[in-house]
Design a protein around this motif. Structure first.
Motif, PDB file in Angstrom:
ATOM      1  N   LYS A   5      39.086  51.331  43.413  1.00  0.00           N
ATOM      2  CA  LYS A   5      39.272  51.249  42.078  1.00  0.00           C
ATOM      3  C   LYS A   5      40.378  52.028  41.299  1.00  0.00           C
ATOM      4  O   LYS A   5      40.691  51.618  40.354  1.00  0.00           O
ATOM      5  CB  LYS A   5      37.757  51.851  41.607  1.00  0.00           C
ATOM      6  N   GLU A   8      43.355  49.585  41.443  1.00  0.00           N
ATOM      7  CA  GLU A   8      43.173  48.334  40.229  1.00  0.00           C
ATOM      8  C   GLU A   8      43.641  49.180  39.172  1.00  0.00           C
ATOM      9  O   GLU A   8      44.289  48.362  38.118  1.00  0.00           O
ATOM     10  CB  GLU A   8      41.680  48.010  40.243  1.00  0.00           C
ATOM     11  N   SER A   9      43.098  50.491  38.545  1.00  0.00           N
ATOM     12  CA  SER A   9      43.155  51.079  37.360  1.00  0.00           C
ATOM     13  C   SER A   9      44.711  51.269  37.203  1.00  0.00           C
ATOM     14  O   SER A   9      45.098  51.419  36.139  1.00  0.00           O
ATOM     15  CB  SER A   9      42.320  52.407  37.097  1.00  0.00           C
ATOM     16  N   ASP A 242      43.590  43.085  41.076  1.00  0.00           N
ATOM     17  CA  ASP A 242      42.779  43.716  39.715  1.00  0.00           C
ATOM     18  C   ASP A 242      41.556  42.612  39.403  1.00  0.00           C
ATOM     19  O   ASP A 242      41.597  41.605  38.685  1.00  0.00           O
ATOM     20  CB  ASP A 242      43.765  43.842  38.494  1.00  0.00           C
ATOM     21  N   LYS A 244      39.213  42.868  37.546  1.00  0.00           N
ATOM     22  CA  LYS A 244      38.893  42.750  35.758  1.00  0.00           C
ATOM     23  C   LYS A 244      39.942  41.639  35.384  1.00  0.00           C
ATOM     24  O   LYS A 244      39.451  40.792  34.424  1.00  0.00           O
ATOM     25  CB  LYS A 244      38.983  44.112  35.166  1.00  0.00           C
ATOM     26  N   ASN A 247      39.128  38.060  36.527  1.00  0.00           N
ATOM     27  CA  ASN A 247      37.854  37.545  35.805  1.00  0.00           C
ATOM     28  C   ASN A 247      38.248  37.086  34.105  1.00  0.00           C
ATOM     29  O   ASN A 247      37.728  36.026  33.829  1.00  0.00           O
ATOM     30  CB  ASN A 247      36.500  38.779  35.681  1.00  0.00           C
ATOM     31  N   ASP A 248      38.745  38.009  33.602  1.00  0.00           N
ATOM     32  CA  ASP A 248      39.432  37.780  32.068  1.00  0.00           C
ATOM     33  C   ASP A 248      40.289  36.429  32.164  1.00  0.00           C
ATOM     34  O   ASP A 248      39.851  35.629  31.396  1.00  0.00           O
ATOM     35  CB  ASP A 248      39.938  38.951  31.520  1.00  0.00           C
TER      36      ASP A 248
END
Length: 459
Positions: A5, A8-9, A242, A244, A247-248
């Motif tokens: 995590k 990824e951030s 990443d 997120k 998905n976006d």
């Protein structure tokens, strides 16, 4: 999990965009599919089974993949090979040789390329062979395993297969198919061609050694399947760093493909060309417009890509010609309109002012003609509008005329073998009325006189 995590951030939007573009560019440029080929399930199963028999069981085969250009012959083969090489026992054992009829134009070049791809240059060395068959047999013998009990399976892929049929005596095809039939070594010969009559090109001795297996691809994809493929091609994989952002991105792609304007662009593209090369070109242009400030593909991006791919190449060439050359094109357009598409020569183009003046005299004899359309006024109009041509010396105009021929905007009409003076050689304009007018309207800083002359009703 926490480390993942945190990793990824630390990825910024710029890094995510760069990574996404890298993945998709690789997919588009290498003609890769995110899923299995659509509408080719039976062909995929047949080809995979044939090649697996060679790779696993050492069975020799030969097969032709036949279909029009753009139907996915290479794509299908690459997908099957990728699937086959994922099997652990196959990957370490099988060998590939890729030949192309456009590159290997004779048997000597082809044999040299086979030796290079099999990494046998050192084994062959300076050995002299009596025939092609002897050389090929030596290469296959060199591939045998240490215990000399069996040879490594080799898959020969012959792209543009029909061009190999034009080699002298078809020696390459004969020997490859002979090896595949006689079980000297586990060999598969896979030919790709767009010619349906390819078997008619083969000599009798070559045809007798071919298995006559053919896999036909007819491009039966529907519009719905095409739209699904476009969406899958733009989607990011599940292992994207990443999650997120991925998905976006995939949600944005889903909404993009549901947009009516985007569906219209893809429908138009589908009706014009169903092959994946053109689809990848369209999507690649849209992908290039993605940036940090706009991190997803928008409908406007795909609309602009559609306009770019549908752009008229000949009209675009006209944007780069000189004013003199543009005036010559306009003069040719007038001649085409007057003589209904009949061929013209340089002298007619150069003297277009006089020709149009003759037309004005004919029209001036019509009753109820207004004073503004009198021959005197038209003479002023023509002399003003065609001023660009007559400002130059004749040799300069000839040079401009020849440059238009080099750009393939005009071409000579086939005539008798008798020599014709250059000024009087008949030519044909390769642009239509609409293309010329569109080019004139978009020509950067086009003089008003020239634009008016192009749209003049006197033409």
């Amino acid at each position: 999990m926490s480390k993942r995590k945190s990793k990824e951030s630390h990825m910024t939007v710029g890094q995510c965009v760069s990574q996404a573009q890298s993945i998709l560019r690789k997919r588009f440029c290498h003609q890769e599919l995110a899923t299995s080929p659509v509408g080719l399930e039976s062909q995929h199963k047949h080809l995979l089974e044939l090649l697996r028999r060679t790779a696993v069981h050492g069975e020799s085969n030969s097969v032709l993949i036949v279909g029009p250009r753009g139907t996915g012959k290479t794509m299908l083969l690459n997908y099957v090979l990728k699937e086959l090489l994922q099997e652990q026992d196959v990957k370490s054992n099988i060998m590939m040789v890729n030949l192309n009829g456009l590159l290997q134009t004779d048997d000597r070049i082809a044999l040299k390329e086979i030796t290079r791809q099999l990494n046998l240059e050192n084994v062959v060395g300076d050995k002299v062979f009596g025939s092609f068959a002897e050389n090929l047999a030596f290469l296959l013998e060199a591939l045998k395993k240490g215990d000399r009990s069996s040879s490594r399976p080799v898959i020969f892929v012959l792209d543009e297969f029909d061009l190999f049929a034009h080699h002298k005596n078809q020696t390459l095809l004969y020997n490859l198919l002979d090896v595949s039939q006689s079980a000297q070594a586990p060999v598969s010969v896979v030919g790709l061609t767009c010619r349906l009559d390819v078997l008619e090109l083969l000599e009798k001795r070559v045809k007798s050694r071919f298995s006559h297996r053919q896999i036909h691809l007819l491009g039966s994809m529907t519009l719905a399947q095409y739209l699904e493929t476009a969406a899958s091609q733009l989607s990011l994989p599940t292992d994207f760093p990443d999650a997120k952002f991925a998905n976006d991105w995939n949600d944005a792609v889903k909404k993009l493909c549901e947009d009516k304007s985007v569906e219209g662009v893809l429908r138009k593209h589908f009706e014009g060309s169903k092959d994946f090369r053109s689809l990848h070109t369209l999507l690649l242009l849209a992908l290039s417009r993605v940036s940090v400030s706009s991190p997803v593909i928008r409908p406007a991006d795909l609309l602009e890509s559609g306009r770019c791919t549908a752009a008229d190449s000949k009209a675009n060439i006209l944007h780069g010609v000189s004013i003199l050359e543009l005036c010559l094109i306009i003069a040719m357009k007038h001649l085409n309109d007057v003589y209904e598409g009949e061929p013209f020569n340089f002298q007619m183009v150069h003297n277009v002012q006089n020709i149009l003046l003759q037309i004005s005299k004919m029209t001036s004899n019509k009753p109820n003609e207004s004073e503004s359309e009198s021959p005197t006024e038209f003479k002023k109009f023509i002399s003003r509008k065609s001023h660009s041509i007559h400002n130059f010396e004749k040799p300069v105009v000839i040079k401009a005329f020849e440059h238009l021929q080099q750009l393939e905007l005009i071409r000579p009409v086939e005539s008798s073998s008798a020599k014709i003076q250059k000024d009087y050689q008949l030519m044909k304009l390769l642009l239509d009325h609409t293309q010329v007018l569109e080019a004139v309207q978009r020509y950067p800083q086009c003089p008003t006189d020239v634009r008016q002359w192009a749209t003049s009703a006197f033409a």
